[in-house]
Design an enzyme around this catalytic site. Structure first.
Site, PDB file in Angstrom:
ATOM      1  N   ASP A 284       0.952  -0.966   0.128  1.00  0.00           N
ATOM      2  CA  ASP A 284       0.191  -0.055   0.148  1.00  0.00           C
ATOM      3  C   ASP A 284       0.962   1.086  -0.174  1.00  0.00           C
ATOM      4  OD1 ASP A 284      -2.157   1.896   0.418  1.00  0.00           O
ATOM      5  OD2 ASP A 284      -2.064   1.996   2.785  1.00  0.00           O
ATOM      6  N   GLY A 444      -5.578   2.321   1.845  1.00  0.00           N
ATOM      7  CA  GLY A 444      -6.396   2.067   1.677  1.00  0.00           C
ATOM      8  C   GLY A 444      -6.076   1.390  -0.484  1.00  0.00           C
ATOM      9  N   HIS A 445      -4.865   1.041  -0.767  1.00  0.00           N
ATOM     10  CA  HIS A 445      -4.897   1.091  -1.869  1.00  0.00           C
ATOM     11  C   HIS A 445      -3.994  -0.089  -1.850  1.00  0.00           C
ATOM     12  CE1 HIS A 445      -4.506   5.868  -2.841  1.00  0.00           C
ATOM     13  NE2 HIS A 445      -5.035   5.664  -2.000  1.00  0.00           N
ATOM     14  N   PHE A 446      -4.185  -1.362  -1.248  1.00  0.00           N
ATOM     15  CA  PHE A 446      -4.030  -2.378  -1.320  1.00  0.00           C
ATOM     16  C   PHE A 446      -3.722  -3.196  -2.474  1.00  0.00           C
ATOM     17  CE2 PHE A 446      -4.919  -1.605   2.962  1.00  0.00           C
ATOM     18  CZ  PHE A 446      -4.366  -1.160   3.253  1.00  0.00           C
TER      19      PHE A 446
END
Ligand SMILES: Cc1cc2nc3c(=O)[nH]c(=O)nc-3n(C[C@H](O)[C@H](O)[C@H](O)COP(=O)(O)OP(=O)(O)OC[C@H]3O[C@@H](n4cnc5c(N)ncnc54)[C@H](O)[C@@H]3O)c2cc1C
Length: 504
Positions: A284, A444-446
């Site tokens: 992330d 939140g950018h997994f």
């Protein structure tokens, strides 16, 4: 069969069902719709439309457990996210091919990035003109307003203007585009799925949780799923595409016996195919902020036009830092908080007014993992994003922190600024490092847990087919071999667009 009705699932279901000879079934664990107030993303975190996961204690963050919001609703994360629409710098796509994802680079993805959007008034060489996602900029910030001054602050700090942050040159200061149309959220459901819902060849089922893929002699032939207390099986005539996201996709593969053999055996799961890369390579963008108090709230008339800045940590680096101005003070964890909620309670209206400059690392080197806690599909997976597992990431975050502070302290913002809120009077290297770790939260950018490639750690091949299993593909954020140098939604949409073109 498309398993997971999130961002990618909605795109795939809509695109595939354009062919009336194909029957498409979309399965989504969450509800059909989120709450009525679609723009209030923070209020949706830790609500019934969020899987509301928690990380394992993060060694790089003083063993803190961080909240991991993930949309559990049609549209998935696109229904609960912060709506910013950004593409990565071309080098962050080209890196994929260099790492073994043959045919995945900026030039090959560009047609799908363009095909997904209608970008009004932009250069059509780089931007789409008739895609499902309608993008635009709000009215420019009024002269004399806070956001107007942030552009000046950025220019005075040495950054140059980019005419289009999603165009030819994304580096520099650019106005931010959002997935908002007529004041409402434009999730992947709204942009893609809703217009397709009337098609007789498309069935969408919500409240349906896939618990296992059905494998018959090395081929995926369907999905076992639960609705309430009942278990059913849906059979696929052709392909099964898993689009359950960077956490859900590796989880479902492992529950089905596809993953690192020893881990599966330890949990009593029969190994169907030993694929060591499943669930590995989780990452992330680490995200943090500096903030400043002001005498009164900065609401900027409710229609801010915030700039974001893409920059390089050094002249020889590829663009690797992002800064965003925010018209309120972001919450900061105190050293005694062992558990950081990234939920609505922490974002309650504050007594203190102010602004923040967020900063994030766009090309982190740290990697973590998603593993199963047990063979029970209902138990949450073990999610370890591994923030700062590679110490070079923290070094760069400290560099970013210095830049963000300079932006926040720029002369152009002096009429608003009262005092520094976080960090307070910290200048020595050790304290800056401590603050960077304290302020870091997930973005939140997994991505990365079912990576495209050709080597032994790859999970899907360049056609997104799961290695060693017929009839099964993965097509969502999990297939990115490395994170793009931007917020991830636009790229996930483009990946799903390309996946649809591969299947038709
Ligand atoms: C809080 C937050 C803010 C963000 N802000 C931005 C932003 O401003 N801009 C940006 O570009 N990106 C942003 N992102 C990231 C972006 O939204 C995601 O990268 C993208 O939406 C991921 O798409 P996906 O299809 O891979 O997964 P998802 O959209 O998560 O979809 C996965 C879907 O699968 C479903 N599912 C999972 N397991 C199962 C199962 N077993 N059975 C059935 N269904 C299942 C889930 O319920 C979900 O609907 C944000 C993300 C979050 C969480």
């Amino acid at each position: 069969m498309v398993v997971g009705g999130g961002t990618a699932g909605c795109v795939l279901a809509a695109r595939l069902s354009q062919d009336s000879n194909v029957r498409v079934l979309l399965l989504e664990a969450g509800a059909e719709q989120g709450p009525a107030d679609t723009l209030n993303d923070v209020a949706m975190w830790d609500s019934p439309v969020d899987w509301a996961y928690r990380s394992t204690p993060q060694r790089g963050l003083d063993e803190v457990v961080v909240a991991i919001p993930r949309g559990k609703v049609l549209g998935g994360c696109s229904t609960i996210n912060s709506l910013a629409h950004l593409r990565g710098h071309r080098s962050s796509y080209d890196t994929w091919e260099e790492a073994g994802a043959t045919g995945w680079n900026n030039d090959t993805l560009l047609p799908f990035l363009k095909g997904s959007e209608t970008a009004v008034g932009m250069d059509p060489r780089w931007r789409g003109t008739d895609g499902p996602m309608v993008l635009g900029l709000g009215p420019p910030a009024e002269a004399g307003s806070f956001y107007h001054a942030t552009y000046r602050a950025a220019l005075d700090s040495g950054y140059r203007r980019s005419p289009d942050g999603n165009g030819e040159h994304i580096e520099g200061i650019a106005r931010t585009e959002f997935n908002i149309v007529n004041g409402a959220r434009q999730s992947a459901t709204e942009a893609y799925l809703r217009p397709a819902l009337g098609r007789p060849n498309l069935t969408v089922r919500t409240g349906v949780t896939a618990r296992r893929l059905v494998l018959t002699r090395g081929r995926c032939t369907g999905v076992e799923y639960t609705t309430g207390d009942d278990t059913h099986t849906a059979r696929a005539r052709r392909d099964v595409v898993v689009t359950a996201g960077a956490i859900g996709s590796p989880q479902l593969l492992m529950l089905s016996g596809i993953g690192p053999a020893q881990h599966l055996r330890d949990l009593g799961i029969d190994v169907e195919h030993d694929l060591p890369g499943v669930g590995q390579n989780l990452h992330d963008h680490p995200f943090a902020h500096v903030s400043f108090s002001t005498r009164k709230p900065l609401d900027d008339g409710g229609a801010p036009d915030p700039p974001h800045i893409v920059a390089r940590s050094s002249p020889t680096a590829a663009p690797d830092l992002q800064f965003v101005f925010v018209h309120f003070p972001m919450p900061t964890r105190s050293p005694s908080d062992r558990f950081e909620r990234w939920g609505s309670s922490q974002w309650a209206p504050r007594q203190v007014h102010g602004y923040s400059v967020t900063f994030s690392l766009l090309r982190p080197r740290s990697r973590g993992s998603v593993r199963l806690l047990s063979r029970d599909p209902a138990s949450a997976p073990l999610i370890d994003p591994g923030y700062y597992a590679d110490p070079r990431d923290l070094d760069l975050m400290v560099t970013a922190l210095r830049h963000a502070r300079r932006l926040g302290l720029a002369g152009a913002l002096a009429p608003w600024r009262l005092a520094e809120l976080a960090p307070v009077e910290v200048t020595d290297e050790r304290s800056l490092r401590e603050y960077a770790r304290l302020a870091t939260t997930p973005f939140g950018h997994f991505v990365g847990t079912c990576a495209i490639g050709t080597g032994p750690r790859a999970v899907v091949d360049p056609h997104l087919r799961v290695q060693g299993v017929d009839g099964l593909r993965v097509a969502d954020a999990s297939v990115m071999p490395s994170i793009v140098a931007a917020n991830t939604h636009a790229t996930v949409v483009a990946i799903a667009e390309r996946a649809a073109s591969m299947l038709t």
